[in-house]
Scaffold this motif. Structure first.
Motif, PDB file in Angstrom:
ATOM      1  N   LYS A 134       4.492   2.743  -7.662  1.00 14.12           N
ATOM      2  CA  LYS A 134       3.659   1.726  -8.309  1.00 14.12           C
ATOM      3  C   LYS A 134       2.663   1.066  -7.372  1.00 14.12           C
ATOM      4  O   LYS A 134       1.539   0.740  -7.763  1.00 14.12           O
ATOM      5  N   LEU A 135       3.089   0.856  -6.122  1.00  9.20           N
ATOM      6  CA  LEU A 135       2.294   0.028  -5.195  1.00  9.20           C
ATOM      7  C   LEU A 135       2.425   0.575  -3.790  1.00  9.20           C
ATOM      8  O   LEU A 135       3.521   0.973  -3.375  1.00  9.20           O
TER       9      LEU A 135
ATOM     10  N   THR B 268       1.036  -0.104   0.454  1.00  7.36           N
ATOM     11  CA  THR B 268       0.323  -0.868   1.471  1.00  7.36           C
ATOM     12  C   THR B 268       0.306  -0.010   2.724  1.00  7.36           C
ATOM     13  O   THR B 268       1.356   0.468   3.161  1.00  7.36           O
TER      14      THR B 268
ATOM     15  N   ARG C 245       6.389   1.035  -2.887  1.00  5.02           N
ATOM     16  CA  ARG C 245       7.277   0.433  -3.881  1.00  5.02           C
ATOM     17  C   ARG C 245       7.381   1.389  -5.059  1.00  5.02           C
ATOM     18  O   ARG C 245       6.377   1.735  -5.686  1.00  5.02           O
TER      19      ARG C 245
ATOM     20  N   ASP D 198       8.906   2.730  -8.866  1.00  8.37           N
ATOM     21  CA  ASP D 198       9.004   2.068 -10.172  1.00  8.37           C
ATOM     22  C   ASP D 198      10.427   1.632 -10.510  1.00  8.37           C
ATOM     23  O   ASP D 198      10.634   0.888 -11.476  1.00  8.37           O
TER      24      ASP D 198
ATOM     25  N   ALA E  71      -4.659   5.829  -3.139  1.00  3.61           N
ATOM     26  CA  ALA E  71      -4.368   4.393  -3.030  1.00  3.61           C
ATOM     27  C   ALA E  71      -3.955   4.026  -1.613  1.00  3.61           C
ATOM     28  O   ALA E  71      -4.371   2.990  -1.080  1.00  3.61           O
TER      29      ALA E  71
ATOM     30  N   SER F  19      -5.975   1.488   0.887  1.00  2.00           N
ATOM     31  CA  SER F  19      -5.355   0.346   1.558  1.00  2.00           C
ATOM     32  C   SER F  19      -5.556   0.433   3.065  1.00  2.00           C
ATOM     33  O   SER F  19      -5.968  -0.528   3.712  1.00  2.00           O
TER      34      SER F  19
ATOM     35  N   PRO G 181      -2.000  -4.560  -0.200  1.00  2.00           N
ATOM     36  CA  PRO G 181      -1.365  -3.795  -1.277  1.00  2.00           C
ATOM     37  C   PRO G 181      -2.397  -3.265  -2.269  1.00  2.00           C
ATOM     38  O   PRO G 181      -3.340  -3.952  -2.636  1.00  2.00           O
TER      39      PRO G 181
ATOM     40  N   SER H 176      -2.463  -1.129  -5.998  1.00  2.97           N
ATOM     41  CA  SER H 176      -1.716  -0.530  -7.118  1.00  2.97           C
ATOM     42  C   SER H 176      -2.168   0.908  -7.299  1.00  2.97           C
ATOM     43  O   SER H 176      -3.354   1.228  -7.107  1.00  2.97           O
ATOM     44  N   VAL H 177      -1.226   1.756  -7.655  1.00  4.44           N
ATOM     45  CA  VAL H 177      -1.540   3.156  -7.907  1.00  4.44           C
ATOM     46  C   VAL H 177      -2.133   3.242  -9.302  1.00  4.44           C
ATOM     47  O   VAL H 177      -1.471   2.943 -10.302  1.00  4.44           O
ATOM     48  N   LYS H 178      -3.407   3.618  -9.381  1.00  7.09           N
ATOM     49  CA  LYS H 178      -4.109   3.661 -10.658  1.00  7.09           C
ATOM     50  C   LYS H 178      -4.787   5.023 -10.821  1.00  7.09           C
ATOM     51  O   LYS H 178      -5.077   5.692  -9.826  1.00  7.09           O
TER      52      LYS H 178
ATOM     53  N   ALA I  63      -2.590   3.857 -14.056  1.00  2.90           N
ATOM     54  CA  ALA I  63      -1.175   3.949 -14.376  1.00  2.90           C
ATOM     55  C   ALA I  63      -0.920   4.838 -15.581  1.00  2.90           C
ATOM     56  O   ALA I  63       0.196   5.308 -15.791  1.00  2.90           O
TER      57      ALA I  63
END
Length: 364
Positions: free
Chosen positions: A218-219, A221, A242, A244, A345, A349, A356, A358-360, A362
């Motif tokens: 999901k995220l 950094t 991070r 899901d 992503a 970063s 951070p 976000s992985v887009k 989604a």
């Protein structure tokens, strides 16, 4: 089924190999030879005449009827040929999506080398165009063969059996020195290719990670650094992840290393699973190690020789023979785009904010 030049109906698909670079030569050609009569190599194509003619000589031993084509005229000839059902496309990342879409629009099934595109934006555009073909669309598969390595499948089953995921660590170290056959590859050093070697190969490592954990990311950094002036920047990417399911992890990919290492480690509430590249009895492959929590069983180790590339090809051929219009999920453009989104992503970063990201999108 395919129709041979003399009008005879044959069952094996006839294909064209588009791209005659190092990976096509050293990886695809041995696999095509091993596949034997399950597929017929009809054409090899390159942008340059010299490369195409050199490659066709390499394949004559197992594909005596293969012809060399080159340039725009040669590509048009292949795409218009009724004797070609599918194309294997192994071209530079930035030029590959356009040729992939041309082949698909020409009705050819496609197995393209990873990544699906040089950016998520271009990948999404290609997917939208592909979906616009509806039920008449040929098969489009993306070669990210780590999903086809039995080691990651076995590791995923073990992780699932060990309760809650606690932490994940991935360490990839590649010495990108002059002795590496990809060191002088010009297109990987193109400044327009953001992420260089990390973008190119990072999707492999992410694919293996997603199979092993059974989770999406999901995220991220990240911190990107450049330590080896002979390697295009960035040569090292350190990423905090991070998942899901709430678990966290780290992934370090470095092309400035002095030694080779590839290791995926997942700590769970009832034990730990490790996948590490290694050698046994002279064979390259992956060692899958299970270390249960104390008192809950014996540690074990299994070795799986590399087989992902060949398994991927066999699956693609089977999909083409069924002509069901969709590839195996493991080689679908959607999964490949998810891998690319994670790498993109992390690079965003690391290269721009160390913040951070976000992985887009989604909704891929």
């Amino acid at each position: 089924m395919a129709m041979a030049m003399d009008g005879e109906i044959t069952r094996q698909p006839a294909m064209a190999l588009l791209g005659c670079g190092v990976f096509a030569r050293d990886a695809y050609i041995p696999v095509l030879q091993a596949l034997g009569t399950s597929i017929t190599l009809r054409f090899v194509w390159s942008r340059s005449q010299a490369a195409a003619q050199e490659m066709v000589q390499r394949v004559k031993g197992f594909a005596p009827d293969a012809d060399a084509e080159w340039g725009e005229e040669g590509l048009e000839h292949i795409l218009a040929s009724p004797f070609v059902q599918c194309c294997a496309i192994v071209l530079p990342i930035l030029s590959q999506p356009g040729i992939v879409m041309r082949a698909l629009r020409a009705g050819k099934h496609v197995l393209q080398e990873k990544p699906v595109a040089g950016s998520v934006e271009i990948g999404l555009q290609a997917m939208h165009a592909y979906h616009g073909m509806h039920h008449e669309a040929p098969i489009w598969a993306v070669a990210e063969n780590y999903r086809f390595e039995p080691a990651f499948d076995e590791a995923g089953k073990l992780v699932k059996s060990l309760g809650t995921m606690v932490a994940v660590t991935v360490a990839i170290e590649v010495p990108m020195t002059k002795s590496n056959k990809y060191f002088d590859c010009e297109w990987r050093r193109d400044p327009s290719l953001k992420g260089a070697f990390i973008l190119d190969c990072g999707v492999h490592f992410v694919a293996g990670l997603r199979v092993m954990t059974g989770c999406d990311i999901k995220l991220v950094t990240a911190i990107a650094t450049h330590r080896d002036a002979t390697v295009p920047a960035p040569d090292t990417l350190t990423t905090l992840i991070r998942f899901d399911n709430g678990c966290s992890g780290t992934m370090v990919i470095s092309y400035a290393s002095s030694v080779s290492k590839a290791c995926w480690r997942v700590v769970c509430s009832r034990g730990t699973v490790v996948v590490e590249r290694g050698v046994r009895e002279g064979k390259l492959g992956y060692i899958v190690t299970l270390n249960p929590r104390g008192g809950e069983g014996e540690s074990s180790s299994q070795f799986f020789p590399f087989s992902g590339l060949e398994e991927e090809w066999r699956t693609f051929i089977a999909d083409v023979q069924r002509s069901n219009g969709s590839p195996d999920l493991r080689s679908s453009p959607r999964e490949a785009l998810k891998d690319l989104a994670i790498v993109e992503a992390a690079l965003a970063s690391g290269l721009h904010a160390d913040a951070p990201v976000s992985v887009k999108p989604a909704s891929i």
